[in-house]
Motif scaffolding. Structure first.
Motif, mmCIF file in Angstrom:
data_model
loop_
_atom_site.group_PDB
_atom_site.id
_atom_site.type_symbol
_atom_site.label_atom_id
_atom_site.label_comp_id
_atom_site.label_asym_id
_atom_site.label_seq_id
_atom_site.Cartn_x
_atom_site.Cartn_y
_atom_site.Cartn_z
ATOM 1 N N LEU A 165 1.978 -4.753 3.003
ATOM 2 C CA LEU A 165 0.628 -5.279 2.770
ATOM 3 C C LEU A 165 -0.069 -4.546 1.627
ATOM 4 C CD1 LEU A 165 -0.830 -5.923 6.328
ATOM 5 C CD2 LEU A 165 -0.467 -7.600 4.522
ATOM 6 N N GLY A 166 0.105 -3.235 1.575
ATOM 7 C CA GLY A 166 -0.481 -2.459 0.490
ATOM 8 C C GLY A 166 0.020 -2.921 -0.865
ATOM 9 N N GLU A 167 1.309 -3.198 -0.961
ATOM 10 C CA GLU A 167 1.895 -3.688 -2.211
ATOM 11 C C GLU A 167 1.356 -5.077 -2.555
ATOM 12 O OE1 GLU A 167 6.065 -3.402 -1.360
ATOM 13 O OE2 GLU A 167 6.069 -1.217 -1.547
ATOM 14 N N GLN A 168 1.226 -5.935 -1.554
ATOM 15 C CA GLN A 168 0.680 -7.276 -1.785
ATOM 16 C C GLN A 168 -0.778 -7.201 -2.242
ATOM 17 O OE1 GLN A 168 1.276 -9.310 1.938
ATOM 18 N NE2 GLN A 168 3.449 -9.618 1.581
ATOM 19 N N MET A 169 -1.545 -6.288 -1.628
ATOM 20 C CA MET A 169 -2.950 -6.139 -1.999
ATOM 21 C C MET A 169 -3.071 -5.604 -3.426
ATOM 22 S SD MET A 169 -4.402 -4.759 1.649
ATOM 23 C CE MET A 169 -6.105 -4.566 1.178
ATOM 24 N N GLU A 170 -2.221 -4.672 -3.794
ATOM 25 C CA GLU A 170 -2.230 -4.131 -5.165
ATOM 26 C C GLU A 170 -1.924 -5.241 -6.168
ATOM 27 O OE1 GLU A 170 -3.080 -1.490 -7.967
ATOM 28 O OE2 GLU A 170 -3.200 -0.980 -5.847
ATOM 29 N N ALA A 171 -0.934 -6.067 -5.879
ATOM 30 C CA ALA A 171 -0.577 -7.176 -6.769
ATOM 31 C C ALA A 171 -1.700 -8.212 -6.834
ATOM 32 C CB ALA A 171 0.724 -7.825 -6.299
ATOM 33 N N ALA A 172 -2.399 -8.413 -5.720
ATOM 34 C CA ALA A 172 -3.465 -9.415 -5.663
ATOM 35 C C ALA A 172 -4.676 -9.035 -6.512
ATOM 36 C CB ALA A 172 -3.892 -9.647 -4.218
#
Length: 119
Positions: free
Chosen positions: A96-103
């Motif tokens: 989720l942290g990686e997805q949030m960073e990409a978002a």
């Protein structure tokens, strides 16, 4: 400040809230409350965006905004996040942290374009 808080609400609304709210029935109410708190925050940001810092209301709005953000963060860190950690585990949190960073790259600049600002 407006852009950073807008980005925060957008990535949390688009990525974290759906995952955390769906992870465990006990976290759903926190997710819904977070969305509503973001809604208030975004409206305040939209008002501040068009307000001159010399306006007599500016400092008062900033004080209310800061109090709301502090309350929101404290509630997340003390109540909601511990529940989410238990419900979804470290690997999913990392994902989720990686997805949030990409978002972040797709986040809008206008507070009123974030879904939690919709009525």
């Amino acid at each position: 400040m407006i852009e950073e808080l807008t980005t925060h609400t957008w990535i949390e609304r688009k990525t974290f809230c759906p995952a955390a709210g769906g992870a465990d029935p006990g976290t759903k109410d926190h997710a819904l409350e977070s969305i509503e708190e973001h809604h208030v925050l975004l409206w305040m940001l939209s008002e501040l965006k068009g307000l001159d810092p010399s306006d007599e209301r500016f400092d008062a709005k900033m004080s209310v905004l800061m109090a709301n953000v502090r309350h929101h963060v404290e509630e997340e860190e003390k109540e909601w996040f511990p529940e989410v950690r238990k419900a979804i585990g470290r690997n999913r949190l990392t994902e989720l942290g990686e997805q949030m960073e990409a978002a972040k790259k797709k986040a809008p600049a206008d507070p009123l374009t974030v879904p939690s600002a919709e009525q």
